[in-house]
Design an enzyme around this catalytic site. Structure first.
Site, PDB file in Angstrom:
ATOM      1  N   TYR A 203     -40.726  59.816   0.116  1.00 27.04           N
ATOM      2  CA  TYR A 203     -40.647  58.997  -1.120  1.00 27.04           C
ATOM      3  C   TYR A 203     -41.521  58.946  -2.098  1.00 27.04           C
ATOM      4  O   TYR A 203     -41.375  58.815  -3.322  1.00 27.04           O
ATOM      5  CB  TYR A 203     -40.416  57.627  -0.712  1.00 27.04           C
TER       6      TYR A 203
ATOM      7  N   CYS B 203     -51.154  53.486   2.296  1.00 22.72           N
ATOM      8  CA  CYS B 203     -49.839  54.297   2.974  1.00 22.72           C
ATOM      9  C   CYS B 203     -49.636  54.179   4.420  1.00 22.72           C
ATOM     10  O   CYS B 203     -50.929  54.312   4.980  1.00 22.72           O
ATOM     11  CB  CYS B 203     -49.934  55.807   2.263  1.00 22.72           C
TER      12      CYS B 203
ATOM     13  N   CYS C 258     -43.329  50.173   4.152  1.00 28.79           N
ATOM     14  CA  CYS C 258     -43.756  51.643   3.155  1.00 28.79           C
ATOM     15  C   CYS C 258     -44.206  51.197   1.739  1.00 28.79           C
ATOM     16  O   CYS C 258     -43.770  50.296   1.189  1.00 28.79           O
ATOM     17  CB  CYS C 258     -42.426  52.175   2.879  1.00 28.79           C
ATOM     18  N   ASN C 259     -45.407  51.619   1.526  1.00 29.45           N
ATOM     19  CA  ASN C 259     -45.875  51.030   0.260  1.00 29.45           C
ATOM     20  C   ASN C 259     -45.291  51.789  -1.067  1.00 29.45           C
ATOM     21  O   ASN C 259     -44.979  50.968  -1.844  1.00 29.45           O
ATOM     22  CB  ASN C 259     -47.388  51.950   0.081  1.00 29.45           C
TER      23      ASN C 259
HETATM   24  N1  DGL Z   1     -44.591  55.422   4.152  1.00 31.56           N
HETATM   25  C1  DGL Z   1     -44.837  55.630   2.784  1.00 31.56           C
HETATM   26  C2  DGL Z   1     -46.050  54.936   2.035  1.00 31.56           C
HETATM   27  O1  DGL Z   1     -46.152  53.923   2.872  1.00 31.56           O
HETATM   28  C3  DGL Z   1     -45.473  57.357   2.469  1.00 31.56           C
HETATM   29  C4  DGL Z   1     -44.437  58.357   2.960  1.00 31.56           C
HETATM   30  C5  DGL Z   1     -43.604  58.907   1.733  1.00 31.56           C
HETATM   31  O2  DGL Z   1     -43.924  59.251   0.850  1.00 31.56           O
HETATM   32  O3  DGL Z   1     -42.288  58.618   2.174  1.00 31.56           O
HETATM   33  O4  DGL Z   1     -46.206  54.931   1.090  1.00 31.56           O
END
Ligand code: DGL
Length: 283
Positions: A40, A200, A71-72
């Site tokens: 994402y 993240c 997820c951040n």
């Molecule tokens: N899990 C996502 C986060 O904590 C990072 C992975 C992604 O870019 O999808 O930002």
């Protein structure tokens, strides 16, 4: 069954689920990784909101009274709209809700991390390493300004770190190169930083590399334990919601990608091999 929903773009949220289950093993959990549409990090606000909202609705349909965006990037780009726009429409407060909040809730990972950091930094200079989406959203800066206006925040986008982890390259010379480079950029911008947030959910897998290239006096903050403690605290303040979560001590896993890929990744991120079920979203 009315489990706690835990959502991530992929596998990273398993590092958060691990900590939450350790603190509150009695509840049922339903994890959803949108692996087919991950990462994402580089995606627009519109896409991240659209995908996250779709996933949250599915978790609600499957009985979750509460969903954690582990997820951040999703917390930064979609949480506010979901909380302010979607939830009041989908689940308006009922008479049984004394607090006037929607009857189902969605919580993120950024606020609990920002809350915790206030007591951890002495220099009041904090660094964030995260995806480019999280950094561009400036959500950490905004939350910090609300909760700890005396803390100065410097963000560093680390777009190569998630691909390194997803491709099992966290112990390779490539990881050394990118981690060293990005930590150096961050500390060149603000040499007074004494605390770095791993903003993240993939980054705990790079902990040893990040530690190796970060001066010893700087502490590294992994979010999982703070998110878990914050949820525990939230349940004590919202006992009506906690009472609606079923307590069978189970965990079930869903992925939008082939389920055979999930188990090896779960071994790494969660510390145990698990079978996942494949789901699709209708487009
Ligand atoms: N899990 C996502 C986060 O904590 C990072 C992975 C992604 O870019 O999808 O930002």
């Amino acid at each position: 069954m009315s489990p706690i929903g835990v959502f991530d773009s992929g596998y990273g949220g398993l590092t958060v689920l691990r900590e939450i289950r350790q603190l509150m093993p009695e509840y049922d959990y339903l994890y959803l990784g949108d692996n087919a549409r991950a990462p994402y990090g580089p995606r627009s606000f519109e896409r991240v909101y659209e995908f996250t909202s779709e996933a949250v609705r599915r978790l609600f349909e499957m009985g979750c009274p509460l969903v954690i965006l582990a997820c951040n990037t999703a917390s930064a780009k979609a949480l506010r709209t979901i909380q302010q726009h979607d939830l009041p429409q989908l689940f308006p407060p009922t008479d049984a809700q004394p607090d006037g909040l929607p009857s189902r809730r969605v919580l993120g990972v950024i606020r609990p991390t920002v809350e915790a950091v206030g007591e951890l930094t002495h220099s009041r200079h904090v660094g964030i390493v995260a995806t480019q989406g999280t950094i561009a959203s400036q959500t950490y800066e905004l939350e910090m300004a609300k909760l700890h206006p005396d803390i100065s925040v410097t963000g560093q986008a680390c777009p190569m770190w998630v691909p390194l982890v997803e491709n099992y390259e966290f112990d390779s010379p490539g990881a050394d190169y990118f981690v060293q480079r990005d930590i150096k950029h961050l500390l060149d911008h603000d040499p007074l930083i004494d605390t770095i947030i791993l903003g993240c959910t993939h980054f705990p897998l790079l902990y040893h590399k990040i530690r190796a290239y970060t001066p010893r006096h700087i502490q590294l903050i992994s979010q999982g334990e703070y998110v878990a403690r914050s949820l525990h605290d939230y349940f004590s303040r919202h006992s009506d919601l906690a009472a609606r979560v079923s307590r069978g001590a189970s965990a079930r896993f869903l992925t939008t990608e082939q389920s055979s890929n999930f188990s090896p990744a779960a071994t790494l991120f969660l510390g145990q091999a698990v079978e996942a079920e494949h789901i699709t979203f209708g487009n």
